[in-house]
Design a protein around this motif. Sequence first.
Motif, PDB file in Angstrom:
ATOM      1  N   TYR A 164      48.558  29.927  43.725  1.00  8.06           N
ATOM      2  CA  TYR A 164      48.460  30.909  42.642  1.00  8.06           C
ATOM      3  C   TYR A 164      49.766  31.669  42.428  1.00  8.06           C
ATOM      4  CZ  TYR A 164      46.972  34.890  39.882  1.00  8.06           C
ATOM      5  OH  TYR A 164      46.874  35.852  38.903  1.00  8.06           O
ATOM      6  N   GLU A 165      50.349  32.220  43.483  1.00  2.00           N
ATOM      7  CA  GLU A 165      51.560  33.027  43.323  1.00  2.00           C
ATOM      8  C   GLU A 165      52.727  32.192  42.791  1.00  2.00           C
ATOM      9  OE1 GLU A 165      51.753  36.235  43.307  1.00  2.00           O
ATOM     10  OE2 GLU A 165      49.678  36.480  43.974  1.00  2.00           O
ATOM     11  N   LYS A 166      52.844  30.965  43.270  1.00  2.00           N
ATOM     12  CA  LYS A 166      53.917  30.078  42.815  1.00  2.00           C
ATOM     13  C   LYS A 166      53.736  29.741  41.327  1.00  2.00           C
ATOM     14  CE  LYS A 166      56.158  25.744  44.168  1.00  2.00           C
ATOM     15  NZ  LYS A 166      56.116  24.623  45.121  1.00  2.00           N
ATOM     16  N   SER A 167      52.507  29.417  40.933  1.00  2.00           N
ATOM     17  CA  SER A 167      52.246  29.083  39.531  1.00  2.00           C
ATOM     18  C   SER A 167      52.368  30.299  38.627  1.00  2.00           C
ATOM     19  CB  SER A 167      50.862  28.446  39.383  1.00  2.00           C
ATOM     20  OG  SER A 167      50.862  27.169  39.974  1.00  2.00           O
ATOM     21  N   LYS A 168      51.887  31.438  39.089  1.00  2.00           N
ATOM     22  CA  LYS A 168      52.016  32.666  38.294  1.00  2.00           C
ATOM     23  C   LYS A 168      53.500  32.966  38.068  1.00  2.00           C
ATOM     24  CE  LYS A 168      51.050  37.587  38.373  1.00  2.00           C
ATOM     25  NZ  LYS A 168      50.611  38.711  39.198  1.00  2.00           N
ATOM     26  N   HIS A 169      54.306  32.851  39.117  1.00  2.00           N
ATOM     27  CA  HIS A 169      55.749  33.056  38.973  1.00  2.00           C
ATOM     28  C   HIS A 169      56.334  32.091  37.932  1.00  2.00           C
ATOM     29  CE1 HIS A 169      59.965  33.685  39.984  1.00  2.00           C
ATOM     30  NE2 HIS A 169      60.069  32.369  40.021  1.00  2.00           N
ATOM     31  N   PHE A 170      55.941  30.827  37.999  1.00  4.00           N
ATOM     32  CA  PHE A 170      56.445  29.809  37.073  1.00  4.00           C
ATOM     33  C   PHE A 170      56.101  30.164  35.622  1.00  4.00           C
ATOM     34  CE2 PHE A 170      55.704  25.907  34.635  1.00  4.00           C
ATOM     35  CZ  PHE A 170      56.926  25.270  34.754  1.00  4.00           C
ATOM     36  N   TYR A 171      54.824  30.446  35.361  1.00  6.91           N
ATOM     37  CA  TYR A 171      54.400  30.698  33.985  1.00  6.91           C
ATOM     38  C   TYR A 171      54.887  32.044  33.451  1.00  6.91           C
ATOM     39  CZ  TYR A 171      51.740  26.425  33.854  1.00  6.91           C
ATOM     40  OH  TYR A 171      51.403  25.099  33.853  1.00  6.91           O
ATOM     41  N   VAL A 172      55.011  33.045  34.313  1.00  3.69           N
ATOM     42  CA  VAL A 172      55.449  34.372  33.865  1.00  3.69           C
ATOM     43  C   VAL A 172      56.973  34.491  33.874  1.00  3.69           C
ATOM     44  CG1 VAL A 172      55.380  36.857  34.385  1.00  3.69           C
ATOM     45  CG2 VAL A 172      53.288  35.486  34.531  1.00  3.69           C
ATOM     46  N   ASN A 173      57.602  34.217  34.999  1.00  2.02           N
ATOM     47  CA  ASN A 173      59.029  34.469  35.139  1.00  2.02           C
ATOM     48  C   ASN A 173      59.924  33.366  34.601  1.00  2.02           C
ATOM     49  OD1 ASN A 173      57.587  35.872  37.684  1.00  2.02           O
ATOM     50  ND2 ASN A 173      59.257  37.122  36.929  1.00  2.02           N
ATOM     51  N   ILE A 174      59.441  32.137  34.580  1.00  2.00           N
ATOM     52  CA  ILE A 174      60.270  31.038  34.076  1.00  2.00           C
ATOM     53  C   ILE A 174      59.938  30.712  32.620  1.00  2.00           C
ATOM     54  CG2 ILE A 174      60.863  28.587  34.373  1.00  2.00           C
ATOM     55  CD1 ILE A 174      60.581  29.065  37.402  1.00  2.00           C
ATOM     56  N   LEU A 175      58.628  30.572  32.306  1.00  2.00           N
ATOM     57  CA  LEU A 175      58.262  30.238  30.928  1.00  2.00           C
ATOM     58  C   LEU A 175      58.119  31.464  30.026  1.00  2.00           C
ATOM     59  CD1 LEU A 175      55.756  27.268  31.318  1.00  2.00           C
ATOM     60  CD2 LEU A 175      58.239  27.248  31.107  1.00  2.00           C
ATOM     61  N   GLY A 176      58.028  32.658  30.621  1.00  2.00           N
ATOM     62  CA  GLY A 176      58.002  33.873  29.807  1.00  2.00           C
ATOM     63  C   GLY A 176      56.638  34.302  29.288  1.00  2.00           C
ATOM     64  N   CYS A 177      55.567  33.804  29.876  1.00  2.00           N
ATOM     65  CA  CYS A 177      54.226  34.264  29.476  1.00  2.00           C
ATOM     66  C   CYS A 177      54.049  35.726  29.905  1.00  2.00           C
ATOM     67  CB  CYS A 177      53.134  33.419  30.143  1.00  2.00           C
ATOM     68  SG  CYS A 177      53.109  31.697  29.641  1.00  2.00           S
ATOM     69  N   GLN A 178      53.213  36.457  29.197  1.00  2.00           N
ATOM     70  CA  GLN A 178      52.914  37.841  29.539  1.00  2.00           C
ATOM     71  C   GLN A 178      51.512  37.934  30.120  1.00  2.00           C
ATOM     72  OE1 GLN A 178      53.452  39.570  25.639  1.00  2.00           O
ATOM     73  NE2 GLN A 178      55.453  40.349  26.223  1.00  2.00           N
ATOM     74  N   VAL A 179      51.367  38.678  31.215  1.00  2.00           N
ATOM     75  CA  VAL A 179      50.051  38.870  31.816  1.00  2.00           C
ATOM     76  C   VAL A 179      49.238  39.811  30.927  1.00  2.00           C
ATOM     77  CG1 VAL A 179      48.774  39.739  33.817  1.00  2.00           C
ATOM     78  CG2 VAL A 179      50.918  38.491  34.152  1.00  2.00           C
ATOM     79  N   ILE A 180      48.075  39.329  30.465  1.00  2.00           N
ATOM     80  CA  ILE A 180      47.153  40.153  29.685  1.00  2.00           C
ATOM     81  C   ILE A 180      46.206  40.866  30.640  1.00  2.00           C
ATOM     82  CG2 ILE A 180      45.305  40.143  27.964  1.00  2.00           C
ATOM     83  CD1 ILE A 180      46.524  37.450  26.951  1.00  2.00           C
ATOM     84  N   HIS A 181      45.645  40.084  31.568  1.00  3.12           N
ATOM     85  CA  HIS A 181      44.670  40.613  32.521  1.00  3.12           C
ATOM     86  C   HIS A 181      44.658  39.712  33.737  1.00  3.12           C
ATOM     87  CE1 HIS A 181      40.580  41.268  34.190  1.00  3.12           C
ATOM     88  NE2 HIS A 181      40.870  42.514  33.911  1.00  3.12           N
ATOM     89  N   GLU A 182      44.566  40.309  34.909  1.00  8.90           N
ATOM     90  CA  GLU A 182      44.496  39.550  36.150  1.00  8.90           C
ATOM     91  C   GLU A 182      43.341  40.107  36.971  1.00  8.90           C
ATOM     92  OE1 GLU A 182      47.646  38.104  39.526  1.00  8.90           O
ATOM     93  OE2 GLU A 182      47.874  40.127  38.744  1.00  8.90           O
ATOM     94  N   HIS A 183      42.518  39.202  37.480  1.00  4.47           N
ATOM     95  CA  HIS A 183      41.332  39.643  38.210  1.00  4.47           C
ATOM     96  C   HIS A 183      41.074  38.699  39.382  1.00  4.47           C
ATOM     97  CE1 HIS A 183      37.421  41.519  38.764  1.00  4.47           C
ATOM     98  NE2 HIS A 183      36.888  40.314  38.824  1.00  4.47           N
ATOM     99  N   TYR A 184      40.793  39.278  40.549  1.00  2.00           N
ATOM    100  CA  TYR A 184      40.392  38.472  41.695  1.00  2.00           C
ATOM    101  C   TYR A 184      38.879  38.470  41.781  1.00  2.00           C
ATOM    102  CZ  TYR A 184      39.959  36.500  46.338  1.00  2.00           C
ATOM    103  OH  TYR A 184      39.619  35.685  47.385  1.00  2.00           O
ATOM    104  N   ARG A 185      38.288  37.290  41.789  1.00  2.99           N
ATOM    105  CA  ARG A 185      36.827  37.145  41.849  1.00  2.99           C
ATOM    106  C   ARG A 185      36.435  36.816  43.282  1.00  2.99           C
ATOM    107  NH1 ARG A 185      36.155  32.937  37.094  1.00  2.99           N
ATOM    108  NH2 ARG A 185      37.437  31.818  38.575  1.00  2.99           N
ATOM    109  N   GLU A 186      36.050  37.843  44.016  1.00  2.00           N
ATOM    110  CA  GLU A 186      35.728  37.730  45.442  1.00  2.00           C
ATOM    111  C   GLU A 186      34.681  36.650  45.698  1.00  2.00           C
ATOM    112  OE1 GLU A 186      36.114  38.205  49.329  1.00  2.00           O
ATOM    113  OE2 GLU A 186      37.187  39.568  48.000  1.00  2.00           O
ATOM    114  N   GLU A 187      33.636  36.615  44.893  1.00  2.00           N
ATOM    115  CA  GLU A 187      32.540  35.663  45.102  1.00  2.00           C
ATOM    116  C   GLU A 187      32.978  34.207  44.978  1.00  2.00           C
ATOM    117  OE1 GLU A 187      32.696  36.355  40.695  1.00  2.00           O
ATOM    118  OE2 GLU A 187      32.935  37.610  42.469  1.00  2.00           O
TER     119      GLU A 187
END
Length: 128
Positions: free
Chosen positions: A16-39
């Motif tokens: 997750y962290e590696k892909s999030k970095h790729f899509y946000v920091n390299i491709l320039g996507c903006q985080v709209i909402h991030e949620h961890y689903r414990e279940e």
Amino acid sequence: MEIMGIHHIAIICSDYEKSKHFYVNILGCQVIHEHYREERQSYKCDLRLGESDQIELFSFPSPPGRLTHPEACGLRHLAFKVKDINQAKLELEEADIEVESIRKDPITGKLFTFFQDPDHLPLELYEI
């Protein structure tokens, strides 16, 4: 039925962290909402791409592998529109992303190239 367009594209990643970095920091996507689903032991991150497009980035424990070769049956690839393909290719390469040679679409005459995300999902840059 009247389909108005594509609402989002969902991607399940292995790191997750590696892909999030790729899509946000390299491709320039903006985080709209991030949620961890414990279940589900899963992150869901909504990413804005451009003015109205959206990618949903998911993580799940031990997701099964998937064929990613562009000619495999199923979704072939995800293509991103860019204004300057040479500049976009250079920026990816500066981030240590391997990018194929730029080719010309024989039908449209437009330039395009392919690269991969951290899970080897085939991605395309297509110059408009």
